[in-house]
Scaffold this motif. Structure first.
Motif, PDB file in Angstrom:
ATOM      1  N   ALA A 131       0.898  -1.293   0.022  1.00 16.93           N
ATOM      2  CA  ALA A 131       0.033  -0.238   0.012  1.00 16.93           C
ATOM      3  C   ALA A 131       0.983   1.321  -0.055  1.00 16.93           C
ATOM      4  CB  ALA A 131      -0.926  -0.112   1.376  1.00 16.93           C
ATOM      5  N   LEU A 132       1.901   1.082   0.979  1.00 15.98           N
ATOM      6  CA  LEU A 132       2.768   2.405   1.037  1.00 15.98           C
ATOM      7  C   LEU A 132       3.465   2.568  -0.391  1.00 15.98           C
ATOM      8  CD1 LEU A 132       4.267   1.734   4.372  1.00 15.98           C
ATOM      9  CD2 LEU A 132       2.802   3.608   3.785  1.00 15.98           C
ATOM     10  N   TYR A 133       3.933   1.707  -1.177  1.00 15.58           N
ATOM     11  CA  TYR A 133       4.653   1.432  -2.323  1.00 15.58           C
ATOM     12  C   TYR A 133       3.798   1.938  -3.593  1.00 15.58           C
ATOM     13  CZ  TYR A 133       7.861   0.125  -6.077  1.00 15.58           C
ATOM     14  OH  TYR A 133       8.606   0.229  -7.228  1.00 15.58           O
ATOM     15  N   ALA A 134       2.505   1.333  -3.330  1.00  9.06           N
ATOM     16  CA  ALA A 134       1.713   1.744  -4.537  1.00  9.06           C
ATOM     17  C   ALA A 134       1.024   3.103  -4.459  1.00  9.06           C
ATOM     18  CB  ALA A 134       0.682   0.674  -4.707  1.00  9.06           C
ATOM     19  N   GLY A 135       0.972   3.630  -3.255  1.00  9.97           N
ATOM     20  CA  GLY A 135       0.537   4.910  -3.023  1.00  9.97           C
ATOM     21  C   GLY A 135       1.394   6.039  -3.329  1.00  9.97           C
ATOM     22  N   ALA A 136       2.617   5.588  -3.453  1.00  7.84           N
ATOM     23  CA  ALA A 136       3.798   6.598  -3.960  1.00  7.84           C
ATOM     24  C   ALA A 136       3.796   6.461  -5.463  1.00  7.84           C
ATOM     25  CB  ALA A 136       4.862   6.303  -3.238  1.00  7.84           C
ATOM     26  N   ARG A 137       3.622   5.281  -5.773  1.00  6.86           N
ATOM     27  CA  ARG A 137       3.840   5.186  -7.327  1.00  6.86           C
ATOM     28  C   ARG A 137       2.434   5.455  -8.215  1.00  6.86           C
ATOM     29  NH1 ARG A 137       6.070   4.807 -10.617  1.00  6.86           N
ATOM     30  NH2 ARG A 137       6.640   3.104 -11.699  1.00  6.86           N
TER      31      ARG A 137
END
Length: 374
Positions: A275-281
């Protein structure tokens, strides 16, 4: 009926047994019961709306539980939809945040989001009220908090203002804690930290879940503005700062659905690290978790949509239905493969760096893979 003193003692004992309290903090919690900071009318958060608590028995059980107690709905307006807008937070989450804050004797602390005043009371009991400043945007909530704190014998500096701007008059601070969720960390808060100072806040995202972040301020040089950087520290769900509330977004165009299969199942997307990774990407994409009735009970399902009107529904059997111009699930699949190739970093592997002009999520080290947050 739950005896308030016995209920509070049991709650503190539970926090201690879970390793959330140091001896100093246990002593503070023991003499700072949340009951003393609650208005007469409180609400319980149900799935669809907040429900008023109407009996002493229910109130006592709720107050002594490790659950949030809603203390305001609809920003205080009458006859609203029953949306929670202020609360006395879940005690275990407060204890986690205060542990991450790592306050020391003699330090100056700024709290963003006074609400009932309970956290300001805990900090005042730990450090002395002359060391505590708390900012609340809602004047009526601030007035209630002042009464509760005064009755407990504390008079910290209480300021009615937008926490987005902190409280420059009391800066610099050794510690800053936000007890409302932030879409981004306001740079004004970084500026108000001493070098080496710590900021702890819940950082909210549209991609499934929010997380706590613990930032440490560096020392600005003559030709550079200061920054703050640090790691994420587990999931967190808080009501957003009023100036950081989201919008309703764009309803996806469902007139031309397209079905296909996927190898990235919805349950694969429901981890905090992803979630953190995809939220940034994918800063423009919202992901919401749901459930459907399946052969083995309830199966996971997720909905995703963006601000351009594209959307997708992914089901546990690998079926995806997409809407709008973009293959939004295709974007999720591509980012999931990136995350997988990075050995699936968890939230503990990821962090945040805040500068005057940007906010960046990084993987494993501040100089590692980084993405700007739009």
């Amino acid at each position: 009926m739950t005896d308030p003193q016995e209920g509070h003692a049991a709650l503190v004992r539970s926090l201690d047994e879970r390793g959330l309290l140091t001896p100093e903090w246990r002593a503070v919690w023991e003499r700072t019961p949340r009951q003393a900071y609650l208005p007469e009318q409180v609400w319980r958060q149900d799935p669809d709306r907040c429900r008023p608590v109407t009996t002493a028995e229910e109130r006592g059980a709720l107050v002594s539980s490790d659950k949030p107690v809603v203390t305001q709905v609809d920003d205080g307006a009458a006859d609203g939809p029953g949306v929670a807008t202020s609360s006395n937070s879940m005690p275990s989450m407060v204890a986690r945040m205060l542990g991450l804050l790592d306050v020391r004797d003699g330090q100056q602390v700024l709290e963003i989001g006074t609400a009932t005043g309970h956290v300001a009371g805990l900090l005042s009991a730990r450090l002395g009220d002359d060391r505590v400043t708390s900012v609340e945007i809602d004047a009526s909530l601030a007035a209630h908090a002042e009464r509760y704190l005064s009755a407990a014998g504390y008079r910290p500096r209480l300021v009615v203002a937008d926490g987005e701007h902190g409280c420059p008059a009391g800066a610099p601070y050794d510690r800053i804690i936000a007890t409302c969720a932030l879409r981004h960390v306001p740079y004004a808060l970084v500026q108000q930290l001493r070098p080496g100072g710590v900021l702890v806040a819940p950082r909210m995202g549209d991609f499934w879940c929010g997380a706590l972040v613990r930032l440490t301020a560096d020392e600005a040089t003559a030709d550079e503005d200061g920054t703050a950087s640090g790691s994420f520290a587990g999931s967190a769900a808080y009501m957003p700062m009023r100036s950081h509330r989201g919008t309703t977004g764009v309803t996806p165009d469902t007139s031309s659905p397209r079905s296909r299969s996927t190898e990235v199942l919805p349950q694969e997307t429901l981890t905090l690290g992803f979630a953190l990774y995809a939220g940034a990407r994918l800063p423009d994409v919202t992901l919401i978790e749901g459930r459907t009735e399946g052969s083995q009970g309830t199966d996971p399902r997720v909905w995703v949509h963006d601000s351009r009107g594209s959307g997708a529904i992914a089901d546990a059997d690998g079926t995806v239905t997409e809407f709008g111009e973009c293959s939004l699930w295709g974007d999720v699949e591509a980012v999931w493969r990136e995350w997988d190739e990075l050995d699936r970093p968890t939230d503990a592997d990821m962090g945040l760096t805040v500068t005057k002009t940007s906010e960046r999520v990084w993987v494993r080290r501040p100089t590692g893979v980084m993405y700007p947050v739009e």
